[in-house]
Design an enzyme around this catalytic site. Structure first.
Site, mmCIF file in Angstrom:
data_model
loop_
_atom_site.group_PDB
_atom_site.id
_atom_site.type_symbol
_atom_site.label_atom_id
_atom_site.label_comp_id
_atom_site.label_asym_id
_atom_site.label_seq_id
_atom_site.Cartn_x
_atom_site.Cartn_y
_atom_site.Cartn_z
ATOM 1 N N ASP A 68 15.366 35.595 21.229
ATOM 2 C CA ASP A 68 15.762 36.989 21.015
ATOM 3 C C ASP A 68 16.039 37.227 19.534
ATOM 4 O O ASP A 68 16.163 36.286 18.755
ATOM 5 C CB ASP A 68 16.983 37.366 21.871
ATOM 6 C CG ASP A 68 18.081 36.339 21.763
ATOM 7 O OD1 ASP A 68 18.154 35.674 20.715
ATOM 8 O OD2 ASP A 68 18.871 36.191 22.702
ATOM 9 N N ASP A 70 18.540 39.197 16.963
ATOM 10 C CA ASP A 70 19.737 39.994 16.706
ATOM 11 C C ASP A 70 19.560 40.688 15.362
ATOM 12 O O ASP A 70 19.038 40.096 14.414
ATOM 13 C CB ASP A 70 20.982 39.093 16.663
ATOM 14 C CG ASP A 70 21.264 38.489 18.029
ATOM 15 O OD1 ASP A 70 20.985 39.162 19.037
ATOM 16 O OD2 ASP A 70 21.735 37.338 18.093
ATOM 17 N N ASP A 135 29.462 31.043 12.033
ATOM 18 C CA ASP A 135 30.003 29.689 12.206
ATOM 19 C C ASP A 135 29.416 28.647 11.253
ATOM 20 O O ASP A 135 30.147 27.949 10.554
ATOM 21 C CB ASP A 135 29.925 29.235 13.677
ATOM 22 C CG ASP A 135 28.586 29.484 14.336
ATOM 23 O OD1 ASP A 135 27.627 29.903 13.641
ATOM 24 O OD2 ASP A 135 28.470 29.243 15.558
HETATM 25 P P1 ATP Z 1 21.067 30.750 20.451
HETATM 26 O O1 ATP Z 1 21.047 32.177 20.955
HETATM 27 O O2 ATP Z 1 19.724 30.130 20.264
HETATM 28 O O3 ATP Z 1 22.031 29.889 21.180
HETATM 29 P P2 ATP Z 1 22.246 31.958 18.126
HETATM 30 O O4 ATP Z 1 22.606 31.362 16.786
HETATM 31 O O5 ATP Z 1 21.343 33.150 18.114
HETATM 32 O O6 ATP Z 1 21.656 30.782 18.978
HETATM 33 P P3 ATP Z 1 24.138 33.671 19.412
HETATM 34 O O7 ATP Z 1 25.247 33.303 20.335
HETATM 35 O O8 ATP Z 1 23.035 34.527 19.908
HETATM 36 O O9 ATP Z 1 23.587 32.297 18.850
HETATM 37 O O10 ATP Z 1 24.818 34.346 18.147
HETATM 38 C C1 ATP Z 1 24.091 35.006 17.101
HETATM 39 C C2 ATP Z 1 24.758 34.721 15.753
HETATM 40 O O11 ATP Z 1 26.113 35.203 15.753
HETATM 41 C C3 ATP Z 1 24.898 33.247 15.411
HETATM 42 O O12 ATP Z 1 23.722 32.738 14.810
HETATM 43 C C4 ATP Z 1 26.082 33.230 14.468
HETATM 44 O O13 ATP Z 1 25.712 33.663 13.188
HETATM 45 C C5 ATP Z 1 26.970 34.310 15.076
HETATM 46 N N1 ATP Z 1 27.913 33.739 16.080
HETATM 47 C C6 ATP Z 1 27.767 33.732 17.420
HETATM 48 N N2 ATP Z 1 28.815 33.176 18.032
HETATM 49 C C7 ATP Z 1 29.668 32.829 17.052
HETATM 50 C C8 ATP Z 1 30.960 32.230 17.030
HETATM 51 N N3 ATP Z 1 31.557 31.856 18.150
HETATM 52 N N4 ATP Z 1 31.539 32.042 15.813
HETATM 53 C C9 ATP Z 1 30.954 32.422 14.671
HETATM 54 N N5 ATP Z 1 29.733 32.990 14.624
HETATM 55 C C10 ATP Z 1 29.093 33.204 15.784
HETATM 56 MG MG MG Z 2 20.813 34.346 19.811
#
Ligand code: ATP
Ligand code: MG
Length: 369
Positions: A68, A70, A135
């Site tokens: 996806d 964002d 993070d």
């Molecule tokens: P995936 O969806 O593949 O697990 P992702 O990095 O896209 O990985 P998401 O949970 O979709 O993870 O979050 C999108 C973004 O938001 C992350 O890449 C990070 O920058 C931020 N993020 C999400 N959760 C947290 C958190 N708990 N603490 C800090 N930043 C976060």
């Molecule tokens: Mg994601």
């Protein structure tokens, strides 16, 4: 490589971010979802800044296809909403916008800052502030698909290339502010083949017990992401090593601590799960759960004897299902999926049959006739 400058409090120019151009980041534009580009184009045409952020940028740089996209912008939720008829504002504490294209939902958020003092970031902010609440550096890159540039405030590009997992949020707060970040750390380390430093691992071990404060629904979400990652065996191995698996799957962890054979078989099943994800990424959850509950079901009884005793299938099935539901706690998967998994394992063990539905008492006259 370009440099983005800002000004300090005295108005002097200071280096803020490194900007990587197309030939440097090598992100193939065709891997970007067409509708994500459309959203960014429309925000830019309306005079706002807008980028793809987080996991999608990380995945594109390491050569994976993102699940996806964002999107972040400096437009407020109500302004975003006005630009897209196919959108809705969600969230109470922090409002974000979902822009919907058929089955696809794009999360469009306004830059946030840590001004409230926590690293969770619940106030609107600038891009320089937004980056500081993310993070890890590898999750803190911003990609502009129109200019085809990656904006890097924290050295995330270098860390991806060097396979290093480095926190953006200070080490003394990152896990206490949100313990789920510990699970995210081991997940991204496996997914991007990035090393967890000695001090980060030490911090995770020291804070592992904080995961018990997290709600079952959030733990379920994280565990399902791990099972779907295609590297579940490696992540669970790390979670066991850092004491995190105890919060995710306490019953399985206790059995693994007590019985080496159980541990080795459980881990082998996770390797098979990873193969399933690679070969059939759209497999239903029930097929995946098979690999989590199989050893446990085997341990419940002598199945050869059970099959010879002709115990009623419905009774065996119900008992096994109840045991499994408790075994996977705090994960609470969809009932139909766990049912599918239990039936599949029983069939593999040679226990077949049909569940006879008992008729309810007090049928209507019409039914009786
Ligand atoms: P995936 O969806 O593949 O697990 P992702 O990095 O896209 O990985 P998401 O949970 O979709 O993870 O979050 C999108 C973004 O938001 C992350 O890449 C990070 O920058 C931020 N993020 C999400 N959760 C947290 C958190 N708990 N603490 C800090 N930043 C976060
Ligand atoms: Mg994601």
């Amino acid at each position: 490589m370009l440099i983005r400058y800002g000004t300090d409090k005295f108005g002097r120019p200071v280096k803020k971010a490194v900007v990587y151009t197309k030939n440097e980041h090598n992100i193939p534009k065709e891997k970007i979802d067409f509708d994500a580009i459309l959203i960014i184009n429309r925000l830019k045409d309306a005079g706002f800044h807008s980028y793809i952020v987080g996991g999608a940028v990380r995945d594109l740089i390491v050569g994976n296809t993102p699940k996806d996209f964002d999107i972040v912008t400096d437009a407020t939720p109500s302004k975003i909403k006005r630009l897209f008829r196919n959108s809705r504002i969600i969230g109470k504490r922090f409002r974000i916008v979902h822009v919907v294209f058929g089955q696809k939902i794009f999360e469009v958020s306004t830059f946030r800052s840590n001004a409230d003092g926590s690293s969770v970031g619940n106030e609107f902010g600038t891009i320089d502030e937004d980056v500081l609440r993310r993070d890890f550096t590898i999750n803190a890159l911003y990609y502009d698909p129109i200019q085809e540039q990656v904006v890097d405030y924290v050295g995330g590009m270098r860390d991806i290339k060097k396979h290093v997992l480095r926190p953006v949020i200070p080490l003394d707060r990152i896990f206490t502010d949100d313990p789920v970040r510990m699970l995210r750390a081991i997940k991204y380390s496996a997914k991007t083949d990035a090393k967890i430093s000695f001090s980060l691992r030490h911090k995770i071990r020291a804070n592992a017990s904080l995961l018990s404060q997290i709600s079952p629904s959030r733990l379920t979400e994280e565990l399902l992401k791990i099972l779907n990652s295609g590297c579940a065996a490696e992540i669970v191995g790390e979670a066991l090593d850092t004491d995190l698996y105890m919060a995710l799957q306490p019953a399985a962890t206790a059995m693994m601590y007590a019985d080496k054979k159980f541990e080795s078989s459980y881990m082998q099943n996770l390797v098979k799960l990873d193969e399933l994800i690679k070969n059939s990424p759209d497999a239903r959850l029930g097929q995946k759960l098979v690999f989590i509950i199989k050893d446990f079901i085997i341990s419940l009884t002598d199945w050869k004897k059970e099959s010879e005793c002709h115990t009623a299938y419905g009774e065996l099935y119900t008992k096994t299902w109840t045991e499994c539901r408790n075994f996977v706690l705090p994960m609470n998967p969809q009932r139909t999926e766990l049912e599918f998994a239990v039936k599949a394992v029983l069939t593999e063990l040679g226990i077949h049959g049909k569940i006879v539905q008992r008729r309810k008492k007090g049928r209507s006259k019409q039914e009786k006739n």
